[in-house]
Design an enzyme around this catalytic site. Structure first.
Site, short mmCIF file in Angstrom:
data_model
loop_
_atom_site.label_atom_id
_atom_site.label_comp_id
_atom_site.label_asym_id
_atom_site.label_seq_id
_atom_site.Cartn_x
_atom_site.Cartn_y
_atom_site.Cartn_z
N GLY A 14 86.52 84.22 29.32
CA GLY A 14 86.59 84.61 30.73
C GLY A 14 88.01 84.47 31.26
O GLY A 14 88.93 84.03 30.57
N LYS A 89 77.41 84.17 36.85
CA LYS A 89 77.98 83.89 38.16
C LYS A 89 77.84 84.99 39.20
O LYS A 89 78.19 84.77 40.37
CB LYS A 89 79.48 83.55 38.01
CG LYS A 89 80.34 84.71 37.55
CD LYS A 89 81.82 84.31 37.53
CE LYS A 89 82.71 85.50 37.23
NZ LYS A 89 84.14 85.15 37.30
N LYS A 131 80.10 77.88 46.02
CA LYS A 131 78.72 78.27 46.32
C LYS A 131 77.72 77.17 45.98
O LYS A 131 76.54 77.24 46.35
CB LYS A 131 78.38 79.56 45.59
CG LYS A 131 79.20 80.74 46.09
CD LYS A 131 79.08 81.96 45.20
CE LYS A 131 80.00 83.08 45.70
NZ LYS A 131 81.44 82.71 45.62
N LYS A 143 74.38 76.02 40.15
CA LYS A 143 75.65 75.30 39.94
C LYS A 143 75.62 73.92 40.59
O LYS A 143 76.24 72.99 40.08
CB LYS A 143 76.82 76.13 40.46
CG LYS A 143 77.10 77.38 39.63
CD LYS A 143 77.39 77.07 38.17
CE LYS A 143 78.76 76.44 37.98
NZ LYS A 143 79.06 76.20 36.54
N VAL A 172 88.82 82.71 42.73
CA VAL A 172 90.05 82.77 41.95
C VAL A 172 90.61 84.18 42.03
O VAL A 172 89.92 85.16 41.74
CB VAL A 172 89.79 82.38 40.48
CG1 VAL A 172 91.06 82.55 39.65
CG2 VAL A 172 89.26 80.97 40.40
N SER A 175 90.04 87.13 39.24
CA SER A 175 89.06 86.82 38.19
C SER A 175 88.06 87.96 38.06
O SER A 175 87.87 88.77 38.98
CB SER A 175 88.34 85.51 38.50
OG SER A 175 87.58 85.63 39.70
N THR A 195 81.34 93.70 53.66
CA THR A 195 79.97 93.24 53.87
C THR A 195 79.76 92.70 55.28
O THR A 195 78.72 92.92 55.89
CB THR A 195 79.60 92.15 52.85
OG1 THR A 195 80.59 91.13 52.87
CG2 THR A 195 79.51 92.73 51.44
N ARG A 254 75.29 91.18 51.09
CA ARG A 254 74.46 91.30 49.90
C ARG A 254 73.48 90.13 49.81
O ARG A 254 73.69 89.09 50.44
CB ARG A 254 75.34 91.32 48.64
CG ARG A 254 76.31 92.48 48.59
CD ARG A 254 77.20 92.39 47.36
NE ARG A 254 77.97 91.15 47.34
CZ ARG A 254 78.69 90.75 46.30
NH1 ARG A 254 78.72 91.46 45.19
NH2 ARG A 254 79.37 89.62 46.36
N GLU A 257 74.47 86.12 49.96
CA GLU A 257 75.89 85.98 50.27
C GLU A 257 76.08 85.23 51.60
O GLU A 257 75.32 85.40 52.54
CB GLU A 257 76.53 87.37 50.37
CG GLU A 257 78.03 87.36 50.39
CD GLU A 257 78.60 88.76 50.25
OE1 GLU A 257 79.63 88.91 49.57
OE2 GLU A 257 78.01 89.71 50.79
#
Length: 336
Positions: A14, A89, A131, A143, A172, A175, A195, A254, A257
């Site tokens: 990643g 994620k 999150k 998480k 990040v 990312s 959004t 979304r 979110e």
């Protein structure tokens, strides 16, 4: 600290895994072995072109899934440090495929912990996310559960001197799947989907994430959750920075979110200390002295009720500042 050590990175192909690889391999007193553990053979093939074996003989590519305990345990033989970056994620995908997210992010975390406890691993740093603080979506909830597992792992280690810690940070820059590359791509169409016009996010360059992991590897006493002091940005400012001539079309939030992100909640404040560059949430149960920790780190207890929220942050990115960061950290050819 890394000299003659063997390190394994789960999810090593990643964005952060590759940045960590570059950082680790750049150290003058190098590691003995660096194991890139992930389940995507194509990404491993591509990463092997970036880090060829003739130039980096210490690197190893190991196909495996964190859901597979036996494979993890085999990969960890002879490993000193583990950085756990593997995760499912994407928020909407996790909402639609909940058990897949649970299997990777919670059961996978348990497998990593047990494999470390059953081998000779000395230190473990797990990557978290904003999150995970007061989660409202499944990804955040898994998480948070993962964070709890890694913190609590210090209580079940018995005679084993292993130390588990967690690093938690915001979005990040650049990312995979993050908003900046998404906007850079969408501006070609002339429309940037927003959004929510009030949305804010924390912002950290990938090197900031790397630095936190290295800090935790070296400094953690066991059970801490480290949080960086980083700026926020407004989503409309980011859109203006990337596509000033684009239409900004509000499309709605979304599933799962948040409008604002949070890394420390009011409930966390009772265990949170200011370390200067970072905050840390200390474990409620620990096997070391709080007073000694405070003295060693010049730690200052935050006020009760303190929270660290992207919408109420003291530090903000500007439109021009965001453009410069994109040019420096993501695309040096970027122009508006």
């Amino acid at each position: 600290m890394l000299s003659e050590k063997s390190i394994l990175i789960t999810g090593g192909t990643g964005s952060l895994g590759k940045a960590l690889t570059k950082e680790i391999l750049s150290k003058p007193n190098g590691v003995k072995r660096l194991v890139i553990y992930s389940r995507d053979e194509q990404k491993q093939f591509q990463m092997a072109q970036e880090f060829p074996h003739n130039l980096y003989p210490q690197i190893r590519f190991f196909i495996g899934d964190v859901r597979d305990f036996d494979r993890l345990k085999r990969a960890m033989r002879g490993v000193d440090y583990v950085i756990h970056a593997a995760a499912m994620k994407h928020v909407p995908i996790a909402e639609y495929n909940p058990m897949e997210c649970v299997k990777t992010n919670i059961l996978g975390a348990e497998n990593v912990i047990n494999a470390c406890l059953e081998t000779d691993v000395e230190r473990v740093v797990a990557l978290s996310t904003d999150k995970a603080c007061a989660p409202i979506n499944l990804y955040g909830a898994t998480k948070l559960a993962s964070d709890k597992l890694f913190v609590a792992a210090n209580n079940i280690r018995g005679w084993n001197p292993i130390k588990f810690s967690v690093v938690r940070y915001g979005n990040v820059m650049g990312s995979n799947g993050s908003v900046i590359p998404f906007f850079l791509d969408k501006r070609k169409e002339g429309v940037l989907p927003i959004t929510d016009a009030n949305m804010t996010r924390f912002n950290i360059p990938i090197q900031g994430g790397v630095d936190m992991v290295m800090h935790a590897l070296e400094k953690a006493w066991g059970g801490e959750i480290f949080i960086p002091k980083i700026p926020s940005y407004k989503i409309l400012d980011l859109a203006e920075a990337i596509g000033p001539k684009c239409e900004k079309k509000v499309v709605g939030i979304r599933p799962g979110e948040k409008v604002h992100e949070e890394m420390i909640s009011e409930s966390d404040s009772f265990l949170t200390y200011d370390l200067g560059k970072y905050y840390t949430i200390l474990p409620a149960t620990h096997n070391w002295s709080i007073d000694e920790f405070i003295a060693k780190h010049n730690a200052v207890k935050v006020k009760e009720g303190f929270k660290y929220n992207s919408g109420t942050n003291d530090e903000w990115e500007t439109i021009e500042g965001l453009r410069e960061l994109i040019k420096v950290h993501i695309d040096d050819t970027f122009e508006v």
